[in-house]
Design a protein around this motif. Structure first.
Motif, PDB file in Angstrom:
ATOM      1  N   UNK A 532       2.557  -5.066   1.840  1.00  0.00           N
ATOM      2  CA  UNK A 532       3.234  -4.568   0.636  1.00  0.00           C
ATOM      3  C   UNK A 532       2.223  -3.989  -0.342  1.00  0.00           C
ATOM      4  N   UNK A 533       1.096  -4.666  -0.527  1.00  0.00           N
ATOM      5  CA  UNK A 533       0.059  -4.161  -1.432  1.00  0.00           C
ATOM      6  C   UNK A 533      -0.537  -2.860  -0.901  1.00  0.00           C
ATOM      7  N   UNK A 534      -0.764  -2.796   0.405  1.00  0.00           N
ATOM      8  CA  UNK A 534      -1.321  -1.580   1.002  1.00  0.00           C
ATOM      9  C   UNK A 534      -0.338  -0.418   0.872  1.00  0.00           C
ATOM     10  N   UNK A 535       0.949  -0.706   1.031  1.00  0.00           N
ATOM     11  CA  UNK A 535       1.982   0.325   0.902  1.00  0.00           C
ATOM     12  C   UNK A 535       1.951   0.931  -0.502  1.00  0.00           C
ATOM     13  N   UNK A 536       1.979   0.078  -1.519  1.00  0.00           N
ATOM     14  CA  UNK A 536       1.973   0.562  -2.903  1.00  0.00           C
ATOM     15  C   UNK A 536       0.697   1.333  -3.208  1.00  0.00           C
ATOM     16  N   UNK A 537      -0.431   0.843  -2.718  1.00  0.00           N
ATOM     17  CA  UNK A 537      -1.718   1.495  -2.965  1.00  0.00           C
ATOM     18  C   UNK A 537      -1.762   2.883  -2.336  1.00  0.00           C
ATOM     19  N   UNK A 538      -1.281   3.011  -1.110  1.00  0.00           N
ATOM     20  CA  UNK A 538      -1.300   4.306  -0.421  1.00  0.00           C
ATOM     21  C   UNK A 538      -0.558   5.368  -1.226  1.00  0.00           C
ATOM     22  N   UNK A 539       0.635   5.030  -1.699  1.00  0.00           N
ATOM     23  CA  UNK A 539       1.423   6.042  -2.399  1.00  0.00           C
ATOM     24  C   UNK A 539       0.910   6.275  -3.819  1.00  0.00           C
ATOM     25  N   UNK A 540       0.265   5.276  -4.415  1.00  0.00           N
ATOM     26  CA  UNK A 540      -0.374   5.514  -5.706  1.00  0.00           C
ATOM     27  C   UNK A 540      -1.524   6.495  -5.586  1.00  0.00           C
ATOM     28  N   UNK A 541      -2.317   6.353  -4.523  1.00  0.00           N
ATOM     29  CA  UNK A 541      -3.471   7.238  -4.310  1.00  0.00           C
ATOM     30  C   UNK A 541      -3.028   8.654  -3.970  1.00  0.00           C
ATOM     31  N   UNK A 542      -1.991   8.771  -3.131  1.00  0.00           N
ATOM     32  CA  UNK A 542      -1.576  10.088  -2.659  1.00  0.00           C
ATOM     33  C   UNK A 542      -0.966  10.930  -3.782  1.00  0.00           C
ATOM     34  N   UNK A 543      -0.767  10.332  -4.962  1.00  0.00           N
ATOM     35  CA  UNK A 543      -0.281  11.094  -6.117  1.00  0.00           C
ATOM     36  C   UNK A 543      -1.257  12.204  -6.495  1.00  0.00           C
ATOM     37  N   UNK A 544      -2.530  12.064  -6.132  1.00  0.00           N
ATOM     38  CA  UNK A 544      -3.527  13.079  -6.489  1.00  0.00           C
ATOM     39  C   UNK A 544      -3.346  14.396  -5.741  1.00  0.00           C
ATOM     40  N   UNK A 545      -2.537  14.406  -4.680  1.00  0.00           N
ATOM     41  CA  UNK A 545      -2.246  15.675  -4.003  1.00  0.00           C
ATOM     42  C   UNK A 545      -0.752  15.989  -4.007  1.00  0.00           C
ATOM     43  N   UNK A 546       0.043  15.124  -4.625  1.00  0.00           N
ATOM     44  CA  UNK A 546       1.494  15.320  -4.620  1.00  0.00           C
ATOM     45  C   UNK A 546       1.928  16.063  -5.885  1.00  0.00           C
ATOM     46  N   UNK A 547       2.628  17.211  -5.746  1.00  0.00           N
ATOM     47  CA  UNK A 547       3.136  17.899  -6.935  1.00  0.00           C
ATOM     48  C   UNK A 547       4.061  16.980  -7.719  1.00  0.00           C
TER      49      UNK A 547
END
Length: 693
Positions: A532-547
């Motif tokens: 669960x922590x890894x899931x949240x972290x992945x999508x938080x990080x990918x915000x840097x390339x997500x419009x």
């Protein structure tokens, strides 16, 4: 006016930043996109003050870590005092303000901000002995300290985390008026301020505790590495390995950004740093500007998902979840491998689709001479990884890494002197490293302090469990819907936040929803919390390339003279692994090497890599030939396009089946993929025969 220059009109920020490898332009780009880089460059006496404070700060941190005699609360308060003082000396109120002046109000804010934490240090024993009986002065100092922390956050970290923390504080006061699961009994000003400012449940909580110990040491370690020129060494090494391959510069960008990103922890600075070299090379070879900028942005962002350091998030995750550091590293290996494999494969397919070759042989450094002359640069990384894998603490490992760098720097400098050369590392370089480390920790510490406010309100009101229950209720208990809601929330919360703060915020607010949905009211083990922590972290990080924010993609677009939003869309496609793999490891934690043996791990890795290949083909529309099984027939163009879409969807379906770590779906996915590739090979032969005929 050329189309490329005209494209920059789409974004006023990019318009003023036409791409160039000029160092001043790169610096300006980082300052415009990354608040952490928009610091003042003082001269004369002002420079002396900041240098002295920075050096004292670093030596204090080293002494506190090595001695272990100072109480944790005093170390954290002292850390925040130094940070607040340097924050207002180094960072202007707005990015447009002159960088060579120091207004009186900033001097006052620096002393007041530091003074609020010095008040806690001086009165530490009295505050502890009063056992929660806070005076009016205590509360006034706490209010001022919190307000000044917010102002420094606005300047250096950005508005998103400041708004979130502010909303949480407001919630602590007005929760008794809210309906449903958000309702709580409400708290008075004294209780809220004392809880957030004076206890280890708030600002001085776990985030600042981590920041004032091993995170600071790793930032210092990174400053030493940067000073030794390891970034260029990574690029040259990757160039020697992959530069001559088809689409070589793009593959160099992927490999070098993975290596740099795991240490740097900043997708924007990594994009600008390595992108100033790799993006012009990609464009020169024939890649489109949007694609070249997207490759660098996606790879640089993914560096924060790359073990062993993950931009320092690996250590925070281990501490937050309660598992050994090596468990986090092992869990991150397969997802990171799939992420970068997806980018690498797409780059390879794009190169073959466009007929791009590698760099000329004369432009590629030779690996053996390069490694023999500069290979010593990776020894500190080897040292730090060795100690981490030996079971030593992150703090001890970081200290050993720093000591090894200093020993190597002294040895290299002595060799230079013996040869009559100027030493490569002197006292001035050491001061520069310490100043860079002190400057680099400011944004992280402030973000951790703000994260502490969020966590403090969560612990005070019990909001964490309520948010989890609320999201699950909104999803009607359906895990897949809960994951989608968590994904969207994490992307929004992660926009513009540094790596460490990103993890702290997303894991605190959104991870509990997944845990609640999977385990109900039960008490899962630390290893069960990790997905669960890894899931949240992945999508938080990918915000840097997500419009629409996509700061890393905008940085890549500015260097590449490309449309920023189109670059962001391309980067999102390249980063597709980060959007798919987290769902897979929630449904089957074996992908994180949890409860899996060596044979099952090997099988999961191989089939998942095949899956990423199939997904990359589906997104790229090319494997051995262009997708579209009706391309060679004399049919209308819309019909051919529809056939191409169908084939691409088929590749995507085969890829998803392969990535899902389930034997049945793996067999079906592999069989389906083989059949699709066979059609591609036949089509390629037919196309070749038509051309030759």
């Amino acid at each position: 006016m050329s189309d490329e220059v005209e494209n920059t009109k789409e974004n006023p920020l990019v318009e003023s930043l036409l791409p160039t490898t000029n160092e001043d332009e790169m610096k300006k780009l980082m300052q415009d996109l990354d608040k952490e880089q928009a610091y003042r460059e003082h001269k004369c006496w002002r420079q002396s003050i900041t240098v002295i404070v920075s050096v004292v700060f670093c030596f204090f941190q080293l002494y506190a870590t090595l001695s272990g005699t100072i109480p944790a609360q005093l170390v954290r308060a002292s850390h925040l005092a130094f940070v607040q003082f340097l924050a207002f000396l180094l960072f202007p109120a707005t990015k447009s303000m002159p960088k060579n002046t120091l207004p009186l109000y900033d001097v006052i804010l620096a002393f007041v901000g530091a003074g609020c934490w010095c008040y806690y240090i001086i009165n530490f024993h009295e505050i502890v002995m009063r056992a929660g009986a806070y005076t009016a002065i205590d509360i006034i100092v706490g209010i001022i300290g919190i307000i000044i922390l917010f102002e420094s956050c606005r300047r250096i970290v950005g508005l998103p985390i400041m708004i979130i923390a502010g909303a949480f504080i407001i919630y602590a006061f007005i929760g008794k008026y809210l309906p449903g699961f958000l309702n709580h009994r409400g708290y008075k000003l004294t209780r809220v301020v004392s809880h957030l400012y004076y206890t280890t449940e708030g600002i001085m909580g776990t985030p600042i505790g981590a920041c004032s110990t091993f995170i600071f040491l790793f930032i210092m370690f990174g400053s030493f590495l940067e000073k030794t020129g390891i970034g260029q060494f990574f690029i040259d090494t990757c160039n020697a390995i992959a530069g001559g391959a088809s689409g070589g510069p793009a593959k160099v960008a992927v490999l070098s950004s993975a290596l740099l990103g795991t240490v740097s922890g900043s997708s924007v600075s990594n994009t600008v740093g390595s992108g100033s070299f790799t993006i012009p090379m990609m464009k020169k070879l024939g890649y489109r500007g949007e694609f070249a900028g997207a490759v660098e942005a996606a790879a640089s962002t993914g560096g924060q998902l790359m073990p062993p350091i993950m931009g320092a998030a690996a250590f925070l995750m281990a501490e937050s979840v309660g598992v050994p550091y090596l468990t986090v590293v092992k869990a991150a290996i397969i997802p990171a491998l799939l992420y970068f494999a997806g980018i690498f494969i797409t780059v390879h397919l794009e190169a073959h689709k466009l007929g791009l070759k590698g760099l000329p042989k004369e432009e590629i450094p030779r690996f053996l001479p390069l490694f023999l002359s500069r290979g010593y640069m990776i020894l500190p990384l080897v040292v730090i990884i060795y100690f981490l894998c030996s079971g030593k603490t992150a703090t001890y490992s970081a200290l050993m890494g720093i000591i090894s760098i200093i020993i190597i720097a002294i040895a290299v400098s002595l060799i230079d002197v013996s040869k009559g050369k100027k030493p490569r590392f002197g006292l001035d370089d050491l001061v520069d490293v310490l100043c860079a480390a002190a400057r680099g920790i400011i944004s992280v510490a402030i973000a951790c302090g703000m994260a502490g406010i969020i966590i403090g309100v969560v612990t005070l009101t019990g909001l964490g469990l309520k948010l989890g229950a609320g999201l699950v209720a909104l999803a009607h208990g359906k895990l897949f819907v809960t994951l989608i809601l968590t994904m969207v929330s994490s992307i929004i919360l992660g926009m513009g936040a540094p790596t460490t703060a990103n993890y702290l915020i997303t894991s605190t607010i959104t991870a509990s929803a997944i845990v609640r949905c999977v385990y109900g009211a039960g008490s899962p083990s630390p290893e069960q919390l990790l997905p669960a922590h890894m899931f949240a972290f992945y999508f938080g990080i990918i915000a840097d390339v997500t419009p629409p924010v996509a700061l890393a993609a905008i940085a890549g677009a500015a260097i590449a003279k490309a449309r920023p939003m189109r670059t962001a869309v391309n980067a999102t496609k390249l980063a597709i692994g980060a959007f798919i793999v987290p769902y897979m490891f929630i449904y089957n934690p074996q992908m994180l090497m949890l409860g899996a043996n060596a044979l099952s791990i090997l099988g999961i890795t191989v089939t998942a890599l095949l899956g990423m290949f199939a997904i990359s083909v589906g997104l790229e529309g090319y494997a051995f030939a262009h997708t579209g099984f009706l391309n060679n027939f004399n049919l209308a163009l819309p019909v051919k396009k529809a056939a191409s879409v169908v084939e691409r969807l088929a590749f995507l379906a085969a890829g998803l089946c392969c990535i899902d770590p389930n034997p049945k779906t793996d067999v079906f996915g592999i069989a389906f993929l083989v059949a699709l590739l066979a059609l591609q090979v036949l089509r390629r032969k037919r196309n070749k025969a038509l051309v030759e005929g």
